[in-house]
Design an enzyme around this catalytic site. Structure first.
Site, PDB file in Angstrom:
ATOM      1  N   LYS A 291       0.747  -1.296  -0.053  1.00 47.86           N
ATOM      2  CA  LYS A 291       0.036  -0.098  -0.077  1.00 47.86           C
ATOM      3  C   LYS A 291       0.864   1.364  -0.007  1.00 47.86           C
ATOM      4  O   LYS A 291       0.334   2.116  -0.460  1.00 47.86           O
ATOM      5  CB  LYS A 291      -0.753  -0.112   1.207  1.00 47.86           C
ATOM      6  CG  LYS A 291      -2.019  -0.809   1.262  1.00 47.86           C
ATOM      7  CD  LYS A 291      -3.084  -0.876   2.286  1.00 47.86           C
ATOM      8  CE  LYS A 291      -3.973  -1.965   2.111  1.00 47.86           C
ATOM      9  NZ  LYS A 291      -5.127  -1.578   3.116  1.00 47.86           N
TER      10      LYS A 291
ATOM     11  N   GLY B 195     -15.649  -6.102  11.086  1.00 50.81           N
ATOM     12  CA  GLY B 195     -14.939  -5.769  10.346  1.00 50.81           C
ATOM     13  C   GLY B 195     -15.072  -6.110   8.696  1.00 50.81           C
ATOM     14  O   GLY B 195     -14.749  -5.434   7.894  1.00 50.81           O
TER      15      GLY B 195
END
Ligand code: ATR
Length: 288
Positions: free
Chosen positions: A70, A249
């Site tokens: 990322k 989540g």
């Protein structure tokens, strides 16, 4: 059926075999009858540049980027959204073949915010958010929450890392966040509206761990966990016992996926489609 017009999407990461993104996005393409497909690609760090430029050359429409790429993927992006710049990480790439640009976005934080807003039935302005963690996931949520004018308190096992984020926020956004330590942990939790676990505590196989014990969880708050395996973490179980409204989540994952779809396809994802994405993810988690 695939043909020469099929839009290609994917996720790059390492390891990638447990990624839930292919089933989640494929469920949308099927439901909406979009001629598109989505694949998971295991990409080593040394091949990251080739992978991005290869996808560009092959006219992929978009990519998701996950751990550990990322941050390193920023080097191969030639335009970056304001949010991704602040978070300093990209989880969504759009290939723009009109302008010839590889554009980086970050939908992790927005996904979390949308998941909370759906459960709150209102915006986050003025709400007090307490965040456990100071890693990549915490950063994304913190910066997006600040953009939505929420107030932030951060508690991290390593306090120095929370302080670093606080200093950065002061410098870049001229906003103050509270850094919480053990001595004021309980008071700060009581004083918050929303409590988020943005650490990996409680993730499979450490399913008996919670970021805080039950007596620290105040009654009746909104409590969210970024961990989606298990779907109901120990932390969420304890929060339910304290009559908190819990957000798991999977919701955060689904809403970040929905934000990526908006970026790639301008697709408006309604609650019905969110439900279909969630069902696909939950079924895959149960099967795994
Ligand atoms: P991610 O990108 O998923 O956020 P990360 O950047 O490695 O992953 O961050 C992990 C976060 O979980 C950190 O805040 C970490 O705390 P430290 O900064 O002290 O390392 C937190 N974390 C991981 N294991 C933990 C544990 N057993 N107890 C408390 N916090 C933990």
């Amino acid at each position: 059926m695939n043909n020469s017009k099929t839009k290609i999407f994917g996720v790059i990461g390492h390891p990638i075999e447990h990624s839930l993104s292919p089933v989640m996005h494929s469920a949308v393409f099927k439901e909406k009858k979009i001629n598109a497909d989505y694949f998971a690609f295991d990409v080593d760090e040394k091949n990251l540049c080739n992978a991005i430029h290869g996808a560009d050359a092959l006219k992929f429409c978009g990519l998701n980027v996950t751990i550990p790429h990322k941050i390193s993927v920023l080097k191969y992006i030639n335009k970056i959204s304001e949010e991704a710049k602040l978070i300093n990480a990209v989880n969504t790439i759009k290939f723009d073949y009109v302008e010839n640009l590889i554009i980086g976005y970050n939908t992790d934080g927005t996904g979390a915010i949308k998941a909370i807003e759906k459960n709150l039935n209102r915006g986050l302005k003025g709400k007090k958010i307490f965040i456990f963690g100071a890693g990549g996931a915490a950063r994304a949520i913190i910066f997006s929450a600040l953009q939505n004018n929420a107030e932030i308190s951060i508690y991290n096992r390593t306090t120095e890392k929370a302080i670093l984020i606080g200093n950065e926020i002061k410098k870049r956004l001229n906003k103050d966040v509270k850094i919480v330590e053990n001595f004021n942990l309980k008071d700060e939790l009581n004083d918050s509206d929303i409590i988020i676990n943005a650490t990996s505590v409680g993730m499979f196989p450490n399913v008996d761990k919670s970021v805080i014990s039950k007596e620290y969880i105040p009654e009746g708050k909104v409590v969210m966990d970024i961990v989606y395996n298990p779907i109901e973490t120990k932390f969420l179980k304890l929060a339910k016992q304290k009559n908190c409204k819990v957000i798991d989540g999977v919701d955060m994952l689904v809403y970040q996926g929905a934000e990526s779809l908006k970026i790639w396809l301008n697709l408006q994802v309604d609650e019905n489609l969110i439900g279909i994405m969630r069902k696909a993810v939950v079924e895959k988690l149960i099967r795994n």
